[in-house]
Design a protein around this motif. Structure first.
Motif, PDB file in Angstrom:
ATOM      1  N   THR A  80       0.839  -1.203   0.000  1.00  0.00           N
ATOM      2  CA  THR A  80       0.000   0.000   0.000  1.00  0.00           C
ATOM      3  C   THR A  80       0.871   1.247   0.000  1.00  0.00           C
ATOM      4  OG1 THR A  80      -1.785  -1.159   1.151  1.00  0.00           O
ATOM      5  CG2 THR A  80      -1.823   1.240   1.244  1.00  0.00           C
ATOM      6  N   GLN A  81       1.948   1.236   0.770  1.00  0.00           N
ATOM      7  CA  GLN A  81       2.850   2.397   0.807  1.00  0.00           C
ATOM      8  C   GLN A  81       3.497   2.644  -0.552  1.00  0.00           C
ATOM      9  OE1 GLN A  81       5.416   1.351   4.085  1.00  0.00           O
ATOM     10  NE2 GLN A  81       4.038   2.245   5.594  1.00  0.00           N
ATOM     11  N   GLN A  82       3.712   1.579  -1.298  1.00  0.00           N
ATOM     12  CA  GLN A  82       4.336   1.703  -2.615  1.00  0.00           C
ATOM     13  C   GLN A  82       3.315   1.977  -3.721  1.00  0.00           C
ATOM     14  OE1 GLN A  82       6.425  -1.939  -3.233  1.00  0.00           O
ATOM     15  NE2 GLN A  82       7.620  -1.724  -1.371  1.00  0.00           N
ATOM     16  N   ASN A  83       2.066   1.623  -3.453  1.00  0.00           N
ATOM     17  CA  ASN A  83       1.018   1.707  -4.469  1.00  0.00           C
ATOM     18  C   ASN A  83      -0.245   2.303  -3.864  1.00  0.00           C
ATOM     19  OD1 ASN A  83       2.361  -0.135  -6.650  1.00  0.00           O
ATOM     20  ND2 ASN A  83       2.492  -1.304  -4.747  1.00  0.00           N
ATOM     21  N   LEU A  84      -0.197   3.576  -3.515  1.00  0.00           N
ATOM     22  CA  LEU A  84      -1.319   4.216  -2.825  1.00  0.00           C
ATOM     23  C   LEU A  84      -2.624   4.121  -3.611  1.00  0.00           C
ATOM     24  CD1 LEU A  84       0.472   7.361  -1.375  1.00  0.00           C
ATOM     25  CD2 LEU A  84      -0.252   5.315  -0.145  1.00  0.00           C
ATOM     26  N   ASN A  85      -2.555   4.104  -4.913  1.00  0.00           N
ATOM     27  CA  ASN A  85      -3.772   4.029  -5.737  1.00  0.00           C
ATOM     28  C   ASN A  85      -4.472   2.677  -5.615  1.00  0.00           C
ATOM     29  OD1 ASN A  85      -3.270   6.615  -6.652  1.00  0.00           O
ATOM     30  ND2 ASN A  85      -2.224   5.923  -8.512  1.00  0.00           N
ATOM     31  N   TYR A  86      -3.759   1.672  -5.100  1.00  0.00           N
ATOM     32  CA  TYR A  86      -4.324   0.323  -5.009  1.00  0.00           C
ATOM     33  C   TYR A  86      -4.782  -0.033  -3.600  1.00  0.00           C
ATOM     34  CZ  TYR A  86      -2.080  -0.406  -9.560  1.00  0.00           C
ATOM     35  OH  TYR A  86      -1.687  -0.323 -10.873  1.00  0.00           O
ATOM     36  N   GLN A  87      -4.878   0.941  -2.719  1.00  0.00           N
ATOM     37  CA  GLN A  87      -5.201   0.660  -1.321  1.00  0.00           C
ATOM     38  C   GLN A  87      -6.487  -0.137  -1.184  1.00  0.00           C
ATOM     39  OE1 GLN A  87      -5.321   4.063   1.247  1.00  0.00           O
ATOM     40  NE2 GLN A  87      -5.595   2.823   3.072  1.00  0.00           N
ATOM     41  N   LYS A  88      -7.559   0.268  -1.858  1.00  0.00           N
ATOM     42  CA  LYS A  88      -8.841  -0.433  -1.755  1.00  0.00           C
ATOM     43  C   LYS A  88      -8.685  -1.884  -2.221  1.00  0.00           C
ATOM     44  CE  LYS A  88     -13.618  -0.237  -3.498  1.00  0.00           C
ATOM     45  NZ  LYS A  88     -13.683  -1.513  -4.175  1.00  0.00           N
ATOM     46  N   ASP A  89      -8.017  -2.067  -3.362  1.00  0.00           N
ATOM     47  CA  ASP A  89      -7.824  -3.425  -3.879  1.00  0.00           C
ATOM     48  C   ASP A  89      -6.981  -4.272  -2.944  1.00  0.00           C
ATOM     49  OD1 ASP A  89      -9.124  -3.262  -6.570  1.00  0.00           O
ATOM     50  OD2 ASP A  89      -7.646  -1.663  -6.844  1.00  0.00           O
ATOM     51  N   LEU A  90      -5.907  -3.685  -2.432  1.00  0.00           N
ATOM     52  CA  LEU A  90      -5.042  -4.436  -1.522  1.00  0.00           C
ATOM     53  C   LEU A  90      -5.785  -4.820  -0.243  1.00  0.00           C
ATOM     54  CD1 LEU A  90      -1.766  -2.430  -2.104  1.00  0.00           C
ATOM     55  CD2 LEU A  90      -2.157  -4.826  -2.706  1.00  0.00           C
ATOM     56  N   ASN A  91      -6.635  -3.939   0.244  1.00  0.00           N
ATOM     57  CA  ASN A  91      -7.452  -4.268   1.419  1.00  0.00           C
ATOM     58  C   ASN A  91      -8.410  -5.412   1.122  1.00  0.00           C
ATOM     59  OD1 ASN A  91      -6.312  -2.413   3.186  1.00  0.00           O
ATOM     60  ND2 ASN A  91      -7.733  -0.798   2.614  1.00  0.00           N
ATOM     61  N   GLU A  92      -8.907  -5.476  -0.096  1.00  0.00           N
ATOM     62  CA  GLU A  92      -9.811  -6.567  -0.480  1.00  0.00           C
ATOM     63  C   GLU A  92      -9.057  -7.869  -0.738  1.00  0.00           C
ATOM     64  OE1 GLU A  92     -11.857  -4.943  -3.868  1.00  0.00           O
ATOM     65  OE2 GLU A  92     -13.042  -3.554  -2.634  1.00  0.00           O
ATOM     66  N   VAL A  93      -7.856  -7.748  -1.270  1.00  0.00           N
ATOM     67  CA  VAL A  93      -7.059  -8.929  -1.609  1.00  0.00           C
ATOM     68  C   VAL A  93      -6.453  -9.583  -0.365  1.00  0.00           C
ATOM     69  CG1 VAL A  93      -4.913  -9.629  -2.778  1.00  0.00           C
ATOM     70  CG2 VAL A  93      -6.588  -8.215  -3.974  1.00  0.00           C
ATOM     71  N   ALA A  94      -6.117  -8.794   0.645  1.00  0.00           N
ATOM     72  CA  ALA A  94      -5.435  -9.327   1.831  1.00  0.00           C
ATOM     73  C   ALA A  94      -6.169 -10.508   2.467  1.00  0.00           C
ATOM     74  CB  ALA A  94      -5.200  -8.219   2.853  1.00  0.00           C
ATOM     75  N   PRO A  95      -7.495 -10.437   2.707  1.00  0.00           N
ATOM     76  CA  PRO A  95      -8.157 -11.606   3.303  1.00  0.00           C
ATOM     77  C   PRO A  95      -8.145 -12.828   2.385  1.00  0.00           C
ATOM     78  CG  PRO A  95      -9.619  -9.674   3.318  1.00  0.00           C
ATOM     79  CD  PRO A  95      -8.386  -9.292   2.589  1.00  0.00           C
ATOM     80  N   ILE A  96      -8.165 -12.591   1.098  1.00  0.00           N
ATOM     81  CA  ILE A  96      -8.111 -13.711   0.152  1.00  0.00           C
ATOM     82  C   ILE A  96      -6.760 -14.402   0.255  1.00  0.00           C
ATOM     83  CG2 ILE A  96      -8.125 -14.315  -2.305  1.00  0.00           C
ATOM     84  CD1 ILE A  96     -10.063 -11.856  -2.675  1.00  0.00           C
ATOM     85  N   VAL A  97      -5.700 -13.604   0.268  1.00  0.00           N
ATOM     86  CA  VAL A  97      -4.348 -14.159   0.383  1.00  0.00           C
ATOM     87  C   VAL A  97      -4.198 -14.882   1.726  1.00  0.00           C
ATOM     88  CG1 VAL A  97      -1.888 -13.568   0.546  1.00  0.00           C
ATOM     89  CG2 VAL A  97      -3.322 -12.478  -1.197  1.00  0.00           C
ATOM     90  N   ALA A  98      -4.690 -14.268   2.790  1.00  0.00           N
ATOM     91  CA  ALA A  98      -4.600 -14.894   4.116  1.00  0.00           C
ATOM     92  C   ALA A  98      -5.310 -16.241   4.123  1.00  0.00           C
ATOM     93  CB  ALA A  98      -5.184 -13.965   5.179  1.00  0.00           C
ATOM     94  N   GLN A  99      -6.472 -16.291   3.493  1.00  0.00           N
ATOM     95  CA  GLN A  99      -7.216 -17.560   3.445  1.00  0.00           C
ATOM     96  C   GLN A  99      -6.472 -18.596   2.608  1.00  0.00           C
ATOM     97  OE1 GLN A  99     -11.195 -17.235   1.912  1.00  0.00           O
ATOM     98  NE2 GLN A  99     -11.773 -19.264   2.639  1.00  0.00           N
ATOM     99  N   GLN A 100      -5.908 -18.171   1.479  1.00  0.00           N
ATOM    100  CA  GLN A 100      -5.160 -19.095   0.626  1.00  0.00           C
ATOM    101  C   GLN A 100      -3.950 -19.688   1.352  1.00  0.00           C
ATOM    102  OE1 GLN A 100      -4.077 -16.610  -2.681  1.00  0.00           O
ATOM    103  NE2 GLN A 100      -6.004 -16.968  -3.787  1.00  0.00           N
ATOM    104  N   LEU A 101      -3.354 -18.898   2.198  1.00  0.00           N
ATOM    105  CA  LEU A 101      -2.117 -19.323   2.868  1.00  0.00           C
ATOM    106  C   LEU A 101      -2.335 -19.817   4.294  1.00  0.00           C
ATOM    107  CD1 LEU A 101       0.197 -16.476   1.555  1.00  0.00           C
ATOM    108  CD2 LEU A 101      -0.093 -18.781   0.634  1.00  0.00           C
TER     109      LEU A 101
END
Length: 181
Positions: A80-101
């Motif tokens: 998010t710090q590197q890609n501020l424009n993707y904050q919403k997407d990264l917030n949505e992707v994080a639980p998916i990644v957590a579940q996958q792993l």
């Protein structure tokens, strides 16, 4: 049952693991993977089983149970710090990644069991299991975290007080040279 290993919060482990991973995330370069740890000598299945039992008795999972969500969160923050424009997407992707792993933290426990099994003989591990199941072993597991905590508090207090002594010694020596600090 408390454990010495509980004394290191899972968040601390996760943060440490995450900090080690953040530079790799920041570089965003495909680099060849280096081995995570030196290869341990092959241990017998019985030694590994005894090592797992010791870790279970000592509740070692408390040390790393939050490693996956912690690393996912730290990575999300770094991205998010590197890609501020993707904050919403990264917030949505994080639980998916957590579940996958989810569950991958168990690899830590398996690695720890391998390490224990390579550091102790099979008989030593069995003797440790017997000890930890004994009244004294149970007391050690119960009382050691508190003893370590109190010891750490004592060491911190001592260091704080002793630093004043050290500062006084420096001032005295500097005064002998005609310099006030």
């Amino acid at each position: 049952m408390k454990s010495v290993l509980k004394f290191l919060p899972a968040a601390t482990l996760a943060a440490g693991l995450a900090l080690a991973a953040v530079p790799a995330v920041a570089q965003q370069a495909a680099a060849p993977k280096a081995p995570a740890a030196p290869a341990q000598p092959k241990a017998s299945p019985a030694a590994i089983a005894a090592a797992r039992e010791i870790l279970q008795i000592k509740n070692a999972t408390a040390m790393y149970q939050g490693a996956v969500p912690g690393l996912v969160e730290k990575t999300k923050i770094a991205l998010t710090q590197q890609n501020l424009n993707y904050q919403k997407d990264l917030n949505e992707v994080a639980p998916i990644v957590a579940q996958q792993l989810a569950g991958r933290q168990n690899e830590i426990g398996e690695g720890m069991a391998q390490i224990y099994a390579s550091e102790f003989t099979e008989q030593e591990l069995k003797d440790l299991v017997t000890f930890y199941k004994s009244p004294l072993g149970k007391k050690l597991i119960e009382a050691e975290p508190r003893a370590i905590g109190l010891s750490m508090a004592f060491m911190n207090s001592w260091a704080q007080n002793f630093s004043e002594t050290v500062m006084g010694a420096f001032r005295a020596e500097m005064r002998k040279r005609g310099k006030e600090i």
